[in-house]
Design a protein around this motif. Structure first.
Motif, mmCIF file in Angstrom:
data_model
loop_
_atom_site.group_PDB
_atom_site.id
_atom_site.type_symbol
_atom_site.label_atom_id
_atom_site.label_comp_id
_atom_site.label_asym_id
_atom_site.label_seq_id
_atom_site.Cartn_x
_atom_site.Cartn_y
_atom_site.Cartn_z
ATOM 1 N N GLU A 189 0.843 -1.199 0.000
ATOM 2 C CA GLU A 189 0.000 0.000 0.000
ATOM 3 C C GLU A 189 0.876 1.246 0.000
ATOM 4 O OE1 GLU A 189 -3.708 0.393 2.533
ATOM 5 O OE2 GLU A 189 -2.313 1.720 3.589
ATOM 6 N N LEU A 190 0.589 2.156 -0.895
ATOM 7 C CA LEU A 190 1.303 3.430 -0.980
ATOM 8 C C LEU A 190 0.330 4.527 -0.572
ATOM 9 C CD1 LEU A 190 3.745 5.157 -2.051
ATOM 10 C CD2 LEU A 190 2.485 5.277 -4.194
ATOM 11 N N SER A 191 0.749 5.350 0.392
ATOM 12 C CA SER A 191 -0.080 6.473 0.823
ATOM 13 C C SER A 191 0.829 7.639 1.194
ATOM 14 C CB SER A 191 -0.968 6.065 2.006
ATOM 15 O OG SER A 191 -0.169 5.657 3.095
ATOM 16 N N PHE A 192 0.242 8.696 1.715
ATOM 17 C CA PHE A 192 0.990 9.898 2.066
ATOM 18 C C PHE A 192 0.560 10.399 3.430
ATOM 19 C CE2 PHE A 192 0.736 9.575 -2.483
ATOM 20 C CZ PHE A 192 2.048 9.808 -2.891
ATOM 21 N N ASP A 193 1.514 10.969 4.181
ATOM 22 C CA ASP A 193 1.161 11.568 5.463
ATOM 23 C C ASP A 193 0.674 12.992 5.247
ATOM 24 O OD1 ASP A 193 3.429 13.206 5.177
ATOM 25 O OD2 ASP A 193 4.607 12.122 6.683
ATOM 26 N N ASP A 194 0.394 13.708 6.330
ATOM 27 C CA ASP A 194 -0.168 15.061 6.219
ATOM 28 C C ASP A 194 0.829 16.115 5.743
ATOM 29 O OD1 ASP A 194 1.345 15.054 8.522
ATOM 30 O OD2 ASP A 194 -0.207 15.897 9.799
ATOM 31 N N LYS A 195 2.071 15.718 5.553
ATOM 32 C CA LYS A 195 3.080 16.628 5.004
ATOM 33 C C LYS A 195 3.453 16.266 3.566
ATOM 34 C CE LYS A 195 5.282 17.909 9.372
ATOM 35 N NZ LYS A 195 4.223 17.608 10.242
ATOM 36 N N GLY A 196 2.769 15.258 3.016
ATOM 37 C CA GLY A 196 3.020 14.834 1.648
ATOM 38 C C GLY A 196 4.137 13.813 1.501
ATOM 39 N N ASN A 197 4.647 13.314 2.614
ATOM 40 C CA ASN A 197 5.699 12.292 2.559
ATOM 41 C C ASN A 197 5.091 10.925 2.253
ATOM 42 O OD1 ASN A 197 7.818 14.092 3.379
ATOM 43 N ND2 ASN A 197 6.976 13.972 5.446
ATOM 44 N N VAL A 198 5.824 10.136 1.482
ATOM 45 C CA VAL A 198 5.361 8.813 1.082
ATOM 46 C C VAL A 198 5.419 7.841 2.261
ATOM 47 C CG1 VAL A 198 5.835 6.847 -0.432
ATOM 48 C CG2 VAL A 198 6.141 9.161 -1.289
ATOM 49 N N ILE A 199 4.375 7.019 2.369
ATOM 50 C CA ILE A 199 4.318 5.943 3.357
ATOM 51 C C ILE A 199 4.180 4.634 2.589
ATOM 52 C CG2 ILE A 199 3.035 4.935 5.270
ATOM 53 C CD1 ILE A 199 1.969 7.774 5.850
ATOM 54 N N HIS A 200 5.127 3.716 2.801
ATOM 55 C CA HIS A 200 5.102 2.411 2.158
ATOM 56 C C HIS A 200 4.660 1.386 3.199
ATOM 57 C CE1 HIS A 200 7.383 3.955 -1.282
ATOM 58 N NE2 HIS A 200 8.130 4.587 -0.391
ATOM 59 N N LYS A 201 3.551 0.712 2.956
ATOM 60 C CA LYS A 201 3.027 -0.276 3.901
ATOM 61 C C LYS A 201 3.064 -1.672 3.291
ATOM 62 C CE LYS A 201 1.506 2.193 7.418
ATOM 63 N NZ LYS A 201 2.063 2.052 8.733
ATOM 64 N N ALA A 202 3.478 -2.627 4.116
ATOM 65 C CA ALA A 202 3.415 -4.037 3.762
ATOM 66 C C ALA A 202 2.180 -4.627 4.428
ATOM 67 C CB ALA A 202 4.664 -4.758 4.243
ATOM 68 N N ILE A 203 1.441 -5.419 3.688
ATOM 69 C CA ILE A 203 0.281 -6.105 4.230
ATOM 70 C C ILE A 203 0.643 -7.590 4.263
ATOM 71 C CG2 ILE A 203 -2.186 -6.558 3.952
ATOM 72 C CD1 ILE A 203 -2.250 -3.903 2.283
ATOM 73 N N LEU A 204 0.640 -8.147 5.478
ATOM 74 C CA LEU A 204 1.178 -9.480 5.714
ATOM 75 C C LEU A 204 0.125 -10.406 6.301
ATOM 76 C CD1 LEU A 204 4.382 -8.227 7.564
ATOM 77 C CD2 LEU A 204 4.170 -8.746 5.127
ATOM 78 N N HIS A 205 0.206 -11.690 5.948
ATOM 79 C CA HIS A 205 -0.696 -12.686 6.512
ATOM 80 C C HIS A 205 0.083 -13.586 7.458
ATOM 81 C CE1 HIS A 205 -3.286 -16.199 6.879
ATOM 82 N NE2 HIS A 205 -4.269 -15.375 6.601
ATOM 83 N N ASP A 206 -0.396 -13.687 8.695
ATOM 84 C CA ASP A 206 0.213 -14.530 9.717
ATOM 85 C C ASP A 206 -0.429 -15.909 9.650
ATOM 86 O OD1 ASP A 206 0.972 -15.845 12.061
ATOM 87 O OD2 ASP A 206 0.751 -14.076 13.315
ATOM 88 N N LEU A 207 0.368 -16.936 9.388
ATOM 89 C CA LEU A 207 -0.164 -18.290 9.264
ATOM 90 C C LEU A 207 -0.612 -18.868 10.600
ATOM 91 C CD1 LEU A 207 2.405 -19.718 6.733
ATOM 92 C CD2 LEU A 207 0.011 -19.196 6.311
ATOM 93 N N MET A 208 0.045 -18.500 11.675
ATOM 94 C CA MET A 208 -0.286 -19.058 12.986
ATOM 95 C C MET A 208 -1.576 -18.463 13.554
ATOM 96 S SD MET A 208 1.896 -21.208 13.237
ATOM 97 C CE MET A 208 3.171 -21.898 14.217
ATOM 98 N N ALA A 209 -1.739 -17.161 13.437
ATOM 99 C CA ALA A 209 -2.906 -16.497 14.017
ATOM 100 C C ALA A 209 -4.021 -16.283 12.998
ATOM 101 C CB ALA A 209 -2.496 -15.143 14.602
ATOM 102 N N ASN A 210 -3.781 -16.622 11.732
ATOM 103 C CA ASN A 210 -4.748 -16.390 10.658
ATOM 104 C C ASN A 210 -5.267 -14.957 10.702
ATOM 105 O OD1 ASN A 210 -6.367 -16.789 8.461
ATOM 106 N ND2 ASN A 210 -8.009 -17.750 9.603
ATOM 107 N N SER A 211 -4.319 -14.024 10.639
ATOM 108 C CA SER A 211 -4.668 -12.613 10.707
ATOM 109 C C SER A 211 -3.830 -11.813 9.711
ATOM 110 C CB SER A 211 -4.440 -12.078 12.121
ATOM 111 O OG SER A 211 -3.070 -12.163 12.437
ATOM 112 N N ILE A 212 -4.254 -10.596 9.478
ATOM 113 C CA ILE A 212 -3.558 -9.680 8.576
ATOM 114 C C ILE A 212 -2.924 -8.578 9.420
ATOM 115 C CG2 ILE A 212 -3.860 -7.990 6.717
ATOM 116 C CD1 ILE A 212 -4.231 -10.791 5.711
#
Length: 83
Positions: A46-69
């Motif tokens: 996921e690519l987004s921006f903070d309130d100052k226009g700086n880029v935020i790079h997010k990883a979205i991960l799946h946990d196999l043990m807890a079955n969660s994101i």
């Protein structure tokens, strides 16, 4: 983690067979990543921006043990290295 590498891992995981509830089955270790000492498989980026226009790079991960994101900063994710 390098964004290009992470996105490539996401793409490779996306074509793996889905199991129950769309959870990937038999994800090979070479496609796994580590965040906070826990092994995950990468789901999305996921690519987004903070309130100052700086880029935020997010990883979205799946946990196999807890079955969660989990959402985290991409820079905090590492490639899984087998012990």
């Amino acid at each position: 983690m390098d964004r290009k590498l992470y996105i490539e891992l996401c793409q490779k995981v996306s074509v793996l067979k889905n199991g129950i509830c769309g959870i990937k089955e038999n994800v090979p270790n070479e496609l796994m990543v580590v965040y906070n000492g826990i092994k995950y498989y990468p789901v999305a980026y996921e690519l987004s921006f903070d309130d100052k226009g700086n880029v935020i790079h997010k990883a979205i991960l799946h946990d196999l043990m807890a079955n969660s994101i989990t959402y985290t900063d991409l820079e905090r994710v590492q490639k899984y290295e087998q012990q």
